[in-house]
Design an enzyme around this catalytic site. Sequence first.
Site, PDB file in Angstrom:
ATOM      1  N   LEU A  92      75.602 -26.924  25.329  1.00 36.05           N
ATOM      2  CA  LEU A  92      74.232 -26.630  24.897  1.00 36.05           C
ATOM      3  C   LEU A  92      73.764 -27.550  23.757  1.00 36.05           C
ATOM      4  O   LEU A  92      72.744 -27.271  23.113  1.00 36.05           O
ATOM      5  CB  LEU A  92      74.100 -25.156  24.488  1.00 36.05           C
ATOM      6  CG  LEU A  92      74.440 -24.137  25.595  1.00 36.05           C
ATOM      7  CD1 LEU A  92      74.235 -22.716  25.098  1.00 36.05           C
ATOM      8  CD2 LEU A  92      73.599 -24.376  26.855  1.00 36.05           C
ATOM      9  N   SER A  95      76.448 -29.903  18.843  1.00 38.37           N
ATOM     10  CA  SER A  95      76.811 -30.982  17.933  1.00 38.37           C
ATOM     11  C   SER A  95      75.623 -31.925  17.690  1.00 38.37           C
ATOM     12  O   SER A  95      75.340 -32.312  16.552  1.00 38.37           O
ATOM     13  CB  SER A  95      78.007 -31.719  18.538  1.00 38.37           C
ATOM     14  OG  SER A  95      78.041 -33.028  18.136  1.00 38.37           O
ATOM     15  N   ALA A  96      74.881 -32.245  18.761  1.00 34.01           N
ATOM     16  CA  ALA A  96      73.733 -33.157  18.605  1.00 34.01           C
ATOM     17  C   ALA A  96      72.654 -32.533  17.726  1.00 34.01           C
ATOM     18  O   ALA A  96      72.030 -33.222  16.914  1.00 34.01           O
ATOM     19  CB  ALA A  96      73.152 -33.520  19.966  1.00 34.01           C
ATOM     20  N   ASP A 138      71.319 -35.719  24.535  1.00 32.30           N
ATOM     21  CA  ASP A 138      71.379 -34.560  23.630  1.00 32.30           C
ATOM     22  C   ASP A 138      70.603 -34.832  22.344  1.00 32.30           C
ATOM     23  O   ASP A 138      69.816 -33.993  21.895  1.00 32.30           O
ATOM     24  CB  ASP A 138      72.835 -34.251  23.234  1.00 32.30           C
ATOM     25  CG  ASP A 138      73.657 -33.688  24.375  1.00 32.30           C
ATOM     26  OD1 ASP A 138      73.255 -33.851  25.534  1.00 32.30           O
ATOM     27  OD2 ASP A 138      74.710 -33.090  24.086  1.00 32.30           O
TER      28      ASP A 138
END
Length: 305
Positions: A92, A95-96, A138
Amino acid sequence: MSMRKAAASAPGKVILFGEHFVVYDKPAIVSAIHLRARVEAWIHNQPGVWVGNRRLLNHPASRAIEYVFEKTGYTSGVRLKISSDIPSSVGLGSSASISVASAGTASLITLGRIDKELVRIAASEGEKIVHFNPSGIDTSTALYGGGGLYTRSRGFTPIEIPLKKILIIDTGKTRRTGEMVKRVREFMEKNKERFNDILTREEELIGEVIDAFRGLDFEKLGRLMLENQNLLREVGVSSMEIEEAVKLALNAGAYGAKLTGAGGGGCVICLAEEDKIQEISKIISRRFKVYLTGLSAEGLREEEI
Ligand code: PMV
């Protein structure tokens, strides 16, 4: 004008169609979701990025911030507080969104404003730490928000996504994106011709999705989702849990379902009629954790601190 403290938030994402093939410069369709990561940052007298008493090293957030500092000539450090309602390592974009929100706060602290292009490059630098050969989908989605058609060479083009909500099924199994991307590369190296055919079909399929969006043809979208899932299975990124979740969604009356993100576990998205989605969500929640979330959420934004 620089700031002593700043906060920013950025959304997670779901890839509706085209993950993995996007690494090979094929288009993918993506949407920001209404789950967000928030980063607060304060100027710190020691260089580097700190969380409590710990210096953050070799982390996407610290790399993104350090990139902004290098480009803006800032030599002090920052102290961070990170919070997020996006589950991590399940596809989902958690991290980005942290990298983008972190770079956003660094841009606010050093320049007094959000420089989107600087944030985009900085967050991509951060993502290189956790991803193998990231396509940038992302980070672009967390930055710009909304819905988009994304290709590696042309970047993010905003598109209208005619879906209000999507049901996300979390299989509960985490995995590393980089390993999944490598798995697809191995498939490609062993099956060059077949892989080229898959890429060609995927590109056509994205065109059909855009037509189905225009015609509000949700049954067709469901069929295209299943076809996309078949292609992802063939290149080796599905899993037992994903297959189980897809089956459960279809049996409960969904139009279609597929893995989202890197696969190998992680999340499955499920497309269903608006007045059935609550009921389907209830059925699936007996077996898996589910999120019923809105699409086309706002991208990176400055927050109060
Ligand atoms: O990290 P995830 O699970 O959100 O997946 C990213 C999407 C991939 O297409 C698998 C990789 C990429 O860089 O585009």
